[in-house]
Design a protein around this motif. Sequence first.
Motif, short mmCIF file in Angstrom:
data_model
loop_
_atom_site.label_atom_id
_atom_site.label_comp_id
_atom_site.label_asym_id
_atom_site.label_seq_id
_atom_site.Cartn_x
_atom_site.Cartn_y
_atom_site.Cartn_z
N ILE A 143 0.84 -1.21 0.00
CA ILE A 143 0.00 0.00 0.00
C ILE A 143 0.87 1.26 0.00
CG2 ILE A 143 -1.83 1.15 1.34
CD1 ILE A 143 -2.89 -1.46 1.13
N PRO A 144 0.48 2.29 -0.74
CA PRO A 144 1.18 3.57 -0.64
C PRO A 144 0.59 4.44 0.48
CG PRO A 144 -0.43 3.72 -2.37
CD PRO A 144 -0.62 2.36 -1.72
N TRP A 145 1.12 5.63 0.62
CA TRP A 145 0.73 6.48 1.75
C TRP A 145 -0.35 7.49 1.39
CZ3 TRP A 145 1.59 11.03 -0.46
CH2 TRP A 145 2.62 11.10 -1.41
N ILE A 151 -7.19 2.30 -0.44
CA ILE A 151 -6.43 1.30 -1.20
C ILE A 151 -6.39 -0.03 -0.44
CG2 ILE A 151 -4.15 0.78 -2.17
CD1 ILE A 151 -4.03 3.87 -2.81
N TRP A 154 -9.70 -1.65 -1.26
CA TRP A 154 -9.73 -2.24 -2.60
C TRP A 154 -9.05 -3.61 -2.63
CZ3 TRP A 154 -7.86 2.54 -5.91
CH2 TRP A 154 -8.93 3.43 -6.06
N LYS A 169 1.29 -4.80 3.75
CA LYS A 169 2.34 -3.88 4.16
C LYS A 169 1.90 -2.45 3.87
CE LYS A 169 6.39 -1.73 2.49
NZ LYS A 169 6.09 -0.65 3.36
N ALA A 171 2.50 1.77 3.90
CA ALA A 171 3.68 2.61 3.62
C ALA A 171 4.31 3.08 4.93
CB ALA A 171 3.24 3.80 2.78
N PRO A 201 10.17 -1.16 5.83
CA PRO A 201 10.59 -0.61 4.54
C PRO A 201 10.18 -1.48 3.34
CG PRO A 201 12.47 -1.00 6.01
CD PRO A 201 11.30 -1.66 6.62
N GLU A 203 12.09 -2.04 0.80
CA GLU A 203 13.25 -2.82 0.37
C GLU A 203 13.35 -4.19 1.05
OE1 GLU A 203 15.75 -2.83 -1.88
OE2 GLU A 203 14.41 -1.36 -2.80
N ARG A 207 9.73 -6.28 -0.55
CA ARG A 207 10.37 -7.23 -1.48
C ARG A 207 10.13 -8.67 -1.06
NH1 ARG A 207 15.83 -5.70 -4.38
NH2 ARG A 207 14.86 -7.12 -5.87
N PHE A 220 -0.11 -4.62 -5.77
CA PHE A 220 0.78 -3.52 -5.39
C PHE A 220 0.20 -2.21 -5.91
CE2 PHE A 220 3.91 -0.49 -6.94
CZ PHE A 220 4.65 -0.24 -5.80
N GLN A 229 9.75 -3.44 -10.31
CA GLN A 229 10.60 -4.26 -9.43
C GLN A 229 9.76 -5.37 -8.79
OE1 GLN A 229 14.06 -3.94 -8.69
NE2 GLN A 229 13.61 -5.93 -7.80
N GLU A 244 -1.15 -1.35 -9.62
CA GLU A 244 -1.86 -0.07 -9.74
C GLU A 244 -0.81 1.01 -9.59
OE1 GLU A 244 -4.82 0.21 -10.60
OE2 GLU A 244 -5.93 -1.55 -9.95
N LEU A 245 -0.39 1.58 -10.73
CA LEU A 245 0.80 2.43 -10.68
C LEU A 245 0.46 3.90 -10.91
CD1 LEU A 245 3.07 -0.10 -12.57
CD2 LEU A 245 2.56 0.05 -10.13
P1 NAD Z 1 6.15 3.71 -3.73
O1 NAD Z 1 6.25 2.90 -4.98
O2 NAD Z 1 7.35 4.43 -3.27
O3 NAD Z 1 5.71 2.78 -2.51
C1 NAD Z 1 4.50 2.06 -2.50
C2 NAD Z 1 4.63 0.94 -1.47
O4 NAD Z 1 5.61 0.01 -1.95
C3 NAD Z 1 5.11 1.37 -0.10
O5 NAD Z 1 4.48 0.57 0.89
C4 NAD Z 1 6.60 1.06 -0.16
O6 NAD Z 1 7.18 0.87 1.10
C5 NAD Z 1 6.60 -0.22 -0.96
N1 NAD Z 1 7.87 -0.52 -1.66
C6 NAD Z 1 8.89 0.32 -1.94
N2 NAD Z 1 9.87 -0.35 -2.60
C7 NAD Z 1 9.44 -1.62 -2.74
C8 NAD Z 1 9.98 -2.79 -3.36
N3 NAD Z 1 11.16 -2.78 -3.97
N4 NAD Z 1 9.27 -3.92 -3.33
C9 NAD Z 1 8.03 -3.97 -2.75
N5 NAD Z 1 7.48 -2.90 -2.14
C10 NAD Z 1 8.17 -1.73 -2.15
O7 NAD Z 1 4.91 4.69 -3.95
P2 NAD Z 1 4.39 5.82 -2.94
O8 NAD Z 1 5.33 6.97 -3.04
O9 NAD Z 1 4.08 5.24 -1.61
O10 NAD Z 1 2.98 6.19 -3.61
C11 NAD Z 1 2.82 7.10 -4.62
C12 NAD Z 1 2.67 6.41 -5.97
O11 NAD Z 1 1.56 5.50 -5.92
C13 NAD Z 1 2.35 7.35 -7.10
O12 NAD Z 1 3.09 6.99 -8.23
C14 NAD Z 1 0.88 7.14 -7.34
O13 NAD Z 1 0.43 7.48 -8.62
C15 NAD Z 1 0.75 5.69 -7.08
N6 NAD Z 1 -0.64 5.33 -6.80
C16 NAD Z 1 -1.32 4.57 -7.71
C17 NAD Z 1 -2.65 4.25 -7.49
C18 NAD Z 1 -3.43 3.40 -8.46
O14 NAD Z 1 -4.40 2.81 -8.04
N7 NAD Z 1 -3.04 3.32 -9.72
C19 NAD Z 1 -3.29 4.69 -6.32
C20 NAD Z 1 -2.56 5.47 -5.42
C21 NAD Z 1 -1.23 5.77 -5.67
#
Ligand code: NAD
Length: 476
Positions: A143-145, A151, A154, A169, A171, A201, A203, A207, A220, A229, A244-245
């Motif tokens: 999950i992101p922050w 999220i 979902w 996990k 953020a 983290p 990483e 991962r 993710f 990655q 979901e990027l």
């Molecule tokens: P991020 O990719 O830095 O981190 C997202 C999550 O992944 C965090 O929990 C982080 O700790 C973890 N993570 C980091 N490195 C990892 C690795 N190597 N392996 C596995 N997990 C890892 O993204 P962010 O800064 O937290 O969020 C912002 C981004 O998320 C923006 O690009 C935004 O557009 C995207 N986002 C997409 C959607 C969607 O549904 N398409 C929704 C919300 C946010």
Amino acid sequence: MKMLINGEWRDSVSGKVFTVQNPATGDVIEEAPLGGEEDVRSAVEAAGEAFADWSAKSQRDRSKVLFFAAVEVRRRNTDLAALLTAEQGKPIREAVDEINGFANILEYYHALSAGGRGEYQDLKGYGRTLVRRRPLGICGAIIPWNMPAIIMGWKIGPALVAGNTVVLKPARTAPLTCTRLAEILGGAGLPPGVLNVVTGPGETVGREIARNPSIRKVSFTGEVETGKQVARDAAPALKRVTLELGGSDPMIVAGDADIGKAVEGVIRGRYYNCGQVCTAVKRLYVDESIADEFVRRLTARVETIAVGNGMDRGVEMGPLNNRAGLHRVAGLVEAVRERGEGAIVAGGRAPGGEEYDRGLFFLPTLITGVPHDSPLFTEEVFGPVLPVATVSGFDEALALANNSRYGLGASVWTRNADLIARATEELEAGIVWVNQHLKIPPEVPFGGTKESGIGRENGSRALEEYTEDQAVLVRL
Ligand code: NAD
């Protein structure tokens, strides 16, 4: 706050912690365990043990837990929203909406559970054929922050109703609300081990979730490069991935658009959650016949947005969530200033100066006249900065809108049915809005084309993403 593994509050194996700070004040809100690979492995073990009983329950019984949790989430909305604002920064009004949104999603999957069925065919010569939908097993959720509660909903809503167990996990800068929501699900009857939360983290914790071969699917949400990655890490075990990027959503304003409504559409579409939304309006294309008036009215409106601590009355936009994000956004604006490539018509700086010590604030910013190859157009800008371009007509607007590696959302603002038809046909995006932008009800599938991702969340199809077919041929 501790990690929730197998229904117990746990410290990390390393015993280390990290601090969660309020982005509006810099104050430490709480410490959270700095999890690592071993913590993920013990969560996976718990999720594996819980799977047999959870998947054996009827879908109706599983969904009741979600329903009871939703009732409790709504009852505790005020406290949960305050926690979300404290760790994430968004205005309290938006946090209340997000917590209600989480409850909506749980209620939606509760309601949908009655409709989960496979197929039956009578095939002459082969017998009776059943196609059963079976849960996948242990699912990972990363999950992101920016919208942690929505999220999380979902991902866990369909995963749990379908009979999977989950290792989640959050953020690093917003783990508290997710953990509290998981606790509420436990209180609503979710058995230990069915939903486990490991903080730490990307990483290490992230991962390991992507790599661990016992996890059969990883969903993710985050940045494009992180998503790639995750896909690489998930590949050796051939696990399913939903990615979901990022997005760089275009908003096209045609010459006949209702200017007042479109201006308000930008305000909500770009500056909601301080611009930190995957489907925020990130590029604005306005027809030249109305561009001057549009930019004048938009600039005036942007300047009225009240920026401050999300807990304060009347605040419309809070701080950015984290210092790295703030520096990235401020750096992009600084580059525009240094190169003299465009005009910063609103904002462009921190309120009250260039010091960010008292919170990660940046004024809502509007920039005109930047070239189309500027990073403001080509990259995802995750903050309250909007580049505006004037276009000679709808053809040029569509071409520029599609000229992106992203394809998450897009909106068109017009009253002309032909233009609406063309936009829906031609825009390369997972979601197209007409005369609106941003809102995503639980009923619609959500996800992107191109580098914005793979797969869909939300909507009834998400249940398919968390189940797989088993064909059974019966001859009596
Ligand atoms: P991020 O990719 O830095 O981190 C997202 C999550 O992944 C965090 O929990 C982080 O700790 C973890 N993570 C980091 N490195 C990892 C690795 N190597 N392996 C596995 N997990 C890892 O993204 P962010 O800064 O937290 O969020 C912002 C981004 O998320 C923006 O690009 C935004 O557009 C995207 N986002 C997409 C959607 C969607 O549904 N398409 C929704 C919300 C946010």
